[in-house]
Design an enzyme around this catalytic site. Structure first.
Site, PDB file in Angstrom:
ATOM      1  N   CYS A 107      10.303  -3.907 -10.569  1.00 27.05           N
ATOM      2  CA  CYS A 107       9.692  -2.739  -9.939  1.00 27.05           C
ATOM      3  C   CYS A 107       8.194  -2.963  -9.960  1.00 27.05           C
ATOM      4  CB  CYS A 107      10.062  -1.465 -10.707  1.00 27.05           C
ATOM      5  SG  CYS A 107       9.148   0.004 -10.162  1.00 27.05           S
ATOM      6  N   ASP A 130       3.974  -1.089   1.151  1.00 28.25           N
ATOM      7  CA  ASP A 130       4.757  -0.460   0.072  1.00 28.25           C
ATOM      8  C   ASP A 130       4.916   1.003   0.444  1.00 28.25           C
ATOM      9  OD1 ASP A 130       6.006   0.027  -2.414  1.00 28.25           O
ATOM     10  OD2 ASP A 130       4.110   0.485  -3.391  1.00 28.25           O
ATOM     11  N   SER A 131       5.780   1.705  -0.307  1.00 25.32           N
ATOM     12  CA  SER A 131       5.910   3.140  -0.065  1.00 25.32           C
ATOM     13  C   SER A 131       4.797   3.930  -0.751  1.00 25.32           C
ATOM     14  CB  SER A 131       7.259   3.640  -0.578  1.00 25.32           C
ATOM     15  OG  SER A 131       7.368   3.373  -1.960  1.00 25.32           O
ATOM     16  N   GLU A 171       2.655   6.546 -12.723  1.00 24.08           N
ATOM     17  CA  GLU A 171       1.995   7.391 -11.725  1.00 24.08           C
ATOM     18  C   GLU A 171       1.128   8.459 -12.373  1.00 24.08           C
ATOM     19  OE1 GLU A 171       4.863   8.537  -8.734  1.00 24.08           O
ATOM     20  OE2 GLU A 171       4.712   6.552  -7.800  1.00 24.08           O
ATOM     21  N   CYS A 216       7.331  -4.285  -2.190  1.00 26.82           N
ATOM     22  CA  CYS A 216       8.190  -3.132  -2.506  1.00 26.82           C
ATOM     23  C   CYS A 216       9.615  -3.651  -2.597  1.00 26.82           C
ATOM     24  CB  CYS A 216       8.054  -2.124  -1.377  1.00 26.82           C
ATOM     25  SG  CYS A 216       9.258  -0.780  -1.402  1.00 26.82           S
ATOM     26  N   HIS A 258       5.814  -1.066 -10.109  1.00 22.66           N
ATOM     27  CA  HIS A 258       5.061  -0.227 -11.055  1.00 22.66           C
ATOM     28  C   HIS A 258       4.997  -0.834 -12.460  1.00 22.66           C
ATOM     29  CE1 HIS A 258       5.736   2.974  -8.064  1.00 22.66           C
ATOM     30  NE2 HIS A 258       4.795   3.665  -8.671  1.00 22.66           N
TER      31      HIS A 258
END
Lengths: 277, 277
Positions: B187, B12-13, B155, B76, B189
């Site tokens: 996503c 993932d990034s 985040e 991702c 997240h």
């Protein structure tokens, strides 16, 4: 009794609706307009629906009582989503919104049944265009993309150039990949960007400008109801009396210069009229 | 010859893909993983496709040569859109992406054929989920919404509370109005926000977490190919050796604390391994 020589009232939260005013001038050159940009409450997008409805009612009341308008155009996607149905019930005069004329047109002209819609995050997430498109035709494939930076570019007077093209690619490459053949410009700011949008999408993609579809709808409805202006001899004249805003400090000089050129309204100026005090 | 006792590589990034790691642990508890978060190049969303492809190839080469992985998961959405098809052709080992397992599941469970997709602006505008959903079934109505603030909330370690609920309403009320009965969390997240998302959408809406669908797909594919780990007696152990990032300065302590609790990985820590030098 409606005064057939009264003006057409246009309302928006700011200057985006001027692209709609331009099409009204094009398609109904004999008519007078009065434009109200509610810059005091700009932007409408993040506000509660109930707030937007109240602003719209205030402005329409002002249009009818003070300006004797014969028809009203909600030249704003957010106001259309939030208030069109409600105000059409509340008032006797014809009231027009941004969405349905554009989606009818898009459905007519698509060949591959793949339609793209771009707009602000608020308009895209409201699903208003998508819902209107799919209401009658379940065979359509509708792809949407939020393009928030386009509004800021336009408000800064940047209509062309590399920066605009880069954003256009960022936002539109996904729509190019899925091969939409029609793209609806679901934000009144976006017609300023048509040259770049057409270049990036390619000539085979038809852009639908809801302002044009709306102006055609206004013309045909007023014709049907025999409400077009009788005196056809005078060309529309632009004056500050017609372009009102609730807070003039929020109109940027940069936009006014670029925007008035683009709109073909060299003497465009605004007058402050706060109806909310 | 693939080593069946090798780990599964996840890339993932950043930290979003940890929600995928959690589901791999849940569905394949005997397997070992190695996680690579390319925080040096975070976020992937705004980058050129060609750049993202190069990063992904670099990481997979590292996984295969240094870590002897038997399979790779692109944990991702951006990497999946940009590189999945290309790397599946380039490498012999199984490589999994985020999108198709999730859209298959969504098509299976929808009753009213109205499916919502939420993601970052980049993922929504790439049309990757929408295209995958509509590829086989033109009777579906797909509505999408970009939810950029959700990533920043996660985040910052904010998974619940009034602020998150307000954003959820702002982004999702349009999807509630059109009555989607399935919502894909496009996503990595977003699974951190599932309690709030479920509350706001209502219990009648089924949330599809692509990480879960992906983990099921990894399990069934490795089973079919007889590639599951032979030694089933040891539970997966977490160590810093397994969680690598290209730039450790970009992992926030706040996320690490909230995230490790949410993920059930109390000893979660990252080690810096820059493979791009």
């Amino acid at each position: 009794m409606v005064n057939h020589n009264g003006p057409i009232g246009l309302l928006d939260s700011g200057v985006g609706g001027l692209t709609v005013a331009r099409e009204i001038f094009n398609y109904l050159p004999e008519e007078e307009i009065v434009y109200y940009g509610d810059t005091l409450h700009l932007p409408y997008g993040p506000r509660l629906l109930s707030e937007v409805r109240e602003f719209v009612i205030n402005i329409i009341d002002y249009f009818i009582i003070e300006k004797k308008v014969k028809a009203v155009v909600l030249a704003c996607n957010t106001a259309t989503s939030a208030a069109l149905k409600m105000v059409q019930k509340r008032y006797q005069i014809p009231i027009f919104g941004m969405i349905d004329a554009a989606t009818r047109r898009a459905r007519q002209i698509t060949k591959n049944k793949k339609i793209g819609v771009i707009g602000t995050e608020g308009t895209i997430n409201s699903q208003a265009y998508q819902r209107s498109l799919m209401a009658d035709d379940h065979s359509l494939e509708v792809f949407s993309a939020a393009c928030p930076e386009f509004v800021e570019l336009v408000e800064a007077g940047k209509f062309t150039g590399q920066e605009v093209e880069n954003y256009a690619h960022k936002y539109l490459d996904g729509l190019i990949d899925v091969e939409v053949d029609v793209l609806i410009l679901g934000c009144t700011h976006f017609p300023y960007l048509i040259p770049v949008l057409q270049k990036v999408m390619g000539e085979q993609v038809q852009l639908v400008n809801p302002a044009v579809e709306m102006a055609r709808e206004v013309r045909s409805t007023l014709e049907e109801r025999k409400m077009l202006k009788k005196a056809k001899n005078q060309q529309n004249k632009i004056s500050g009396q017609q372009f009102l805003v609730s807070d003039i400090s929020r109109i940027s000089q940069q936009f006014l210069e670029e925007g008035s050129k683009f709109l073909g309204l060299p003497n465009l100026e605004f007058k402050e009229k706060n109806i909310f005090v």
